[in-house]
Design a protein around this motif. Structure first.
Motif, PDB file in Angstrom:
ATOM      1  N   ASN A  58       0.927  -1.140  -0.122  1.00  0.00           N
ATOM      2  CA  ASN A  58      -0.133   0.152  -0.073  1.00  0.00           C
ATOM      3  C   ASN A  58       1.195   1.310   0.041  1.00  0.00           C
ATOM      4  O   ASN A  58       1.819   1.153   0.420  1.00  0.00           O
ATOM      5  CB  ASN A  58      -0.665  -0.576   1.357  1.00  0.00           C
ATOM      6  N   TYR A  59       1.007   2.564  -0.916  1.00  0.00           N
ATOM      7  CA  TYR A  59       1.474   3.404  -0.942  1.00  0.00           C
ATOM      8  C   TYR A  59       0.644   4.877  -0.956  1.00  0.00           C
ATOM      9  O   TYR A  59      -0.150   5.293  -0.893  1.00  0.00           O
ATOM     10  CB  TYR A  59       2.306   3.487  -1.997  1.00  0.00           C
ATOM     11  N   GLY A  60       1.729   5.554   0.197  1.00  0.00           N
ATOM     12  CA  GLY A  60       1.312   7.331   0.014  1.00  0.00           C
ATOM     13  C   GLY A  60       0.446   7.258  -1.323  1.00  0.00           C
ATOM     14  O   GLY A  60       0.759   7.418  -2.734  1.00  0.00           O
ATOM     15  N   ASP A  61      -0.403   8.199  -1.428  1.00  0.00           N
ATOM     16  CA  ASP A  61      -0.953   9.134  -3.048  1.00  0.00           C
ATOM     17  C   ASP A  61      -0.051   9.936  -3.787  1.00  0.00           C
ATOM     18  O   ASP A  61       0.073   9.605  -4.790  1.00  0.00           O
ATOM     19  CB  ASP A  61      -3.011   9.167  -2.682  1.00  0.00           C
ATOM     20  N   SER A  62       1.205  10.023  -3.129  1.00  0.00           N
ATOM     21  CA  SER A  62       1.690  10.786  -3.187  1.00  0.00           C
ATOM     22  C   SER A  62       3.471  10.711  -4.211  1.00  0.00           C
ATOM     23  O   SER A  62       3.789  11.116  -4.375  1.00  0.00           O
ATOM     24  CB  SER A  62       2.538  12.167  -2.291  1.00  0.00           C
ATOM     25  N   VAL A  63       3.576   8.913  -3.625  1.00  0.00           N
ATOM     26  CA  VAL A  63       4.566   8.362  -3.777  1.00  0.00           C
ATOM     27  C   VAL A  63       4.046   7.112  -4.688  1.00  0.00           C
ATOM     28  O   VAL A  63       5.008   6.349  -5.659  1.00  0.00           O
ATOM     29  CB  VAL A  63       5.357   7.925  -3.203  1.00  0.00           C
ATOM     30  N   ASP A  89       9.840  15.682  -1.830  1.00  0.00           N
ATOM     31  CA  ASP A  89      10.134  14.000  -1.052  1.00  0.00           C
ATOM     32  C   ASP A  89      11.034  14.588   0.025  1.00  0.00           C
ATOM     33  O   ASP A  89      11.208  13.783   0.651  1.00  0.00           O
ATOM     34  CB  ASP A  89      10.710  13.133  -2.035  1.00  0.00           C
ATOM     35  N   THR A  90      11.241  15.809  -0.065  1.00  0.00           N
ATOM     36  CA  THR A  90      12.152  15.551   1.123  1.00  0.00           C
ATOM     37  C   THR A  90      11.777  15.838   2.317  1.00  0.00           C
ATOM     38  O   THR A  90      11.088  15.956   3.158  1.00  0.00           O
ATOM     39  CB  THR A  90      12.799  16.868   0.952  1.00  0.00           C
ATOM     40  N   ALA A  91      12.274  14.492   3.429  1.00  0.00           N
ATOM     41  CA  ALA A  91      11.846  14.714   4.581  1.00  0.00           C
ATOM     42  C   ALA A  91      12.870  13.660   5.312  1.00  0.00           C
ATOM     43  O   ALA A  91      13.634  12.995   4.877  1.00  0.00           O
ATOM     44  CB  ALA A  91      10.355  13.897   4.451  1.00  0.00           C
ATOM     45  N   VAL A  92      12.474  13.654   6.975  1.00  0.00           N
ATOM     46  CA  VAL A  92      13.857  12.468   7.637  1.00  0.00           C
ATOM     47  C   VAL A  92      12.180  11.297   7.119  1.00  0.00           C
ATOM     48  O   VAL A  92      10.991  11.419   7.671  1.00  0.00           O
ATOM     49  CB  VAL A  92      13.431  12.339   8.710  1.00  0.00           C
ATOM     50  N   GLN A 110      17.714  11.066   6.716  1.00  0.00           N
ATOM     51  CA  GLN A 110      17.387  11.873   5.586  1.00  0.00           C
ATOM     52  C   GLN A 110      18.007  11.649   4.405  1.00  0.00           C
ATOM     53  O   GLN A 110      18.669  11.057   3.888  1.00  0.00           O
ATOM     54  CB  GLN A 110      18.861  13.396   6.161  1.00  0.00           C
ATOM     55  N   VAL A 111      15.935  12.057   3.775  1.00  0.00           N
ATOM     56  CA  VAL A 111      16.255  12.197   1.907  1.00  0.00           C
ATOM     57  C   VAL A 111      16.753  13.299   1.959  1.00  0.00           C
ATOM     58  O   VAL A 111      14.911  14.441   2.626  1.00  0.00           O
ATOM     59  CB  VAL A 111      15.586  11.417   1.565  1.00  0.00           C
ATOM     60  N   THR A 112      17.031  14.424   0.794  1.00  0.00           N
ATOM     61  CA  THR A 112      16.733  16.045   0.834  1.00  0.00           C
ATOM     62  C   THR A 112      17.097  15.709  -0.982  1.00  0.00           C
ATOM     63  O   THR A 112      18.338  15.223  -1.775  1.00  0.00           O
ATOM     64  CB  THR A 112      18.184  16.363   1.485  1.00  0.00           C
ATOM     65  N   VAL A 113      15.970  16.458  -1.674  1.00  0.00           N
ATOM     66  CA  VAL A 113      16.126  16.647  -2.958  1.00  0.00           C
ATOM     67  C   VAL A 113      16.119  17.773  -3.200  1.00  0.00           C
ATOM     68  O   VAL A 113      15.224  18.835  -2.738  1.00  0.00           O
ATOM     69  CB  VAL A 113      14.149  15.787  -3.058  1.00  0.00           C
ATOM     70  N   SER A 114      16.907  18.278  -4.340  1.00  0.00           N
ATOM     71  CA  SER A 114      17.043  19.684  -4.698  1.00  0.00           C
ATOM     72  C   SER A 114      16.752  19.933  -5.556  1.00  0.00           C
ATOM     73  O   SER A 114      16.488  19.188  -6.750  1.00  0.00           O
ATOM     74  CB  SER A 114      18.326  20.156  -4.239  1.00  0.00           C
ATOM     75  N   SER A 115      16.343  20.993  -6.309  1.00  0.00           N
ATOM     76  CA  SER A 115      15.585  21.325  -7.219  1.00  0.00           C
ATOM     77  C   SER A 115      16.174  22.031  -8.643  1.00  0.00           C
ATOM     78  O   SER A 115      17.957  22.051  -7.836  1.00  0.00           O
ATOM     79  CB  SER A 115      14.191  22.861  -7.422  1.00  0.00           C
TER      80      SER A 115
END
Length: 115
Positions: A58-63, A89-92, A110-115
């Motif tokens: 089961n997945y969250g809608d945003s992913v 998607d940047t979050a712990v 930690q996951v950090t996504v740069s634009s």
């Protein structure tokens, strides 16, 4: 005592990929659900994905369509393949383990996504 060790977080550019792993130690009986949650600054912790022992997911809608959860029951390990990452998607990211009658959480990565 069950312990969870998460790995695989980091910094990635938008559109990139990361793979998270969470290995459980101290397990002496069957784990039921394994999953990933995330929490961004100022926001509530939210479901990313969960997988049952039998492999139902089961997945969250945003992913949905971008992330894939899997597990190796022999290794007591759950994985999260994250593709086409976005800055939002940047979050712990936290691993969660249902080990009746207890629930265990990892310390987070930690996951950090740069634009």
């Amino acid at each position: 005592q069950v312990q969870l060790v998460e790995s695989g977080g980091g910094l990635v550019q938008a559109g990139g990929s990361l793979r998270l792993s969470c290995a459980a130690s101290g397990v002496i009986r069957s784990i039921t659900n394994m999953g990933w949650f995330r929490q961004a600054p100022g926001k509530q912790r939210e479901l990313v994905a969960v997988i049952t022992r039998g492999g139902n997911t089961n997945y969250g809608d945003s992913v949905k369509g971008r992330f894939t959860i899997s597990r190796d029951n022999a290794k007591n390990t759950v994985y999260l393949q994250m593709n086409n990452l976005k800055p939002e998607d940047t979050a712990v990211y936290y691993c969660k383990l249902d080990y009746p009658p207890s629930i265990f959480w990892g310390r987070g990565t930690q996951v950090t996504v740069s634009s």
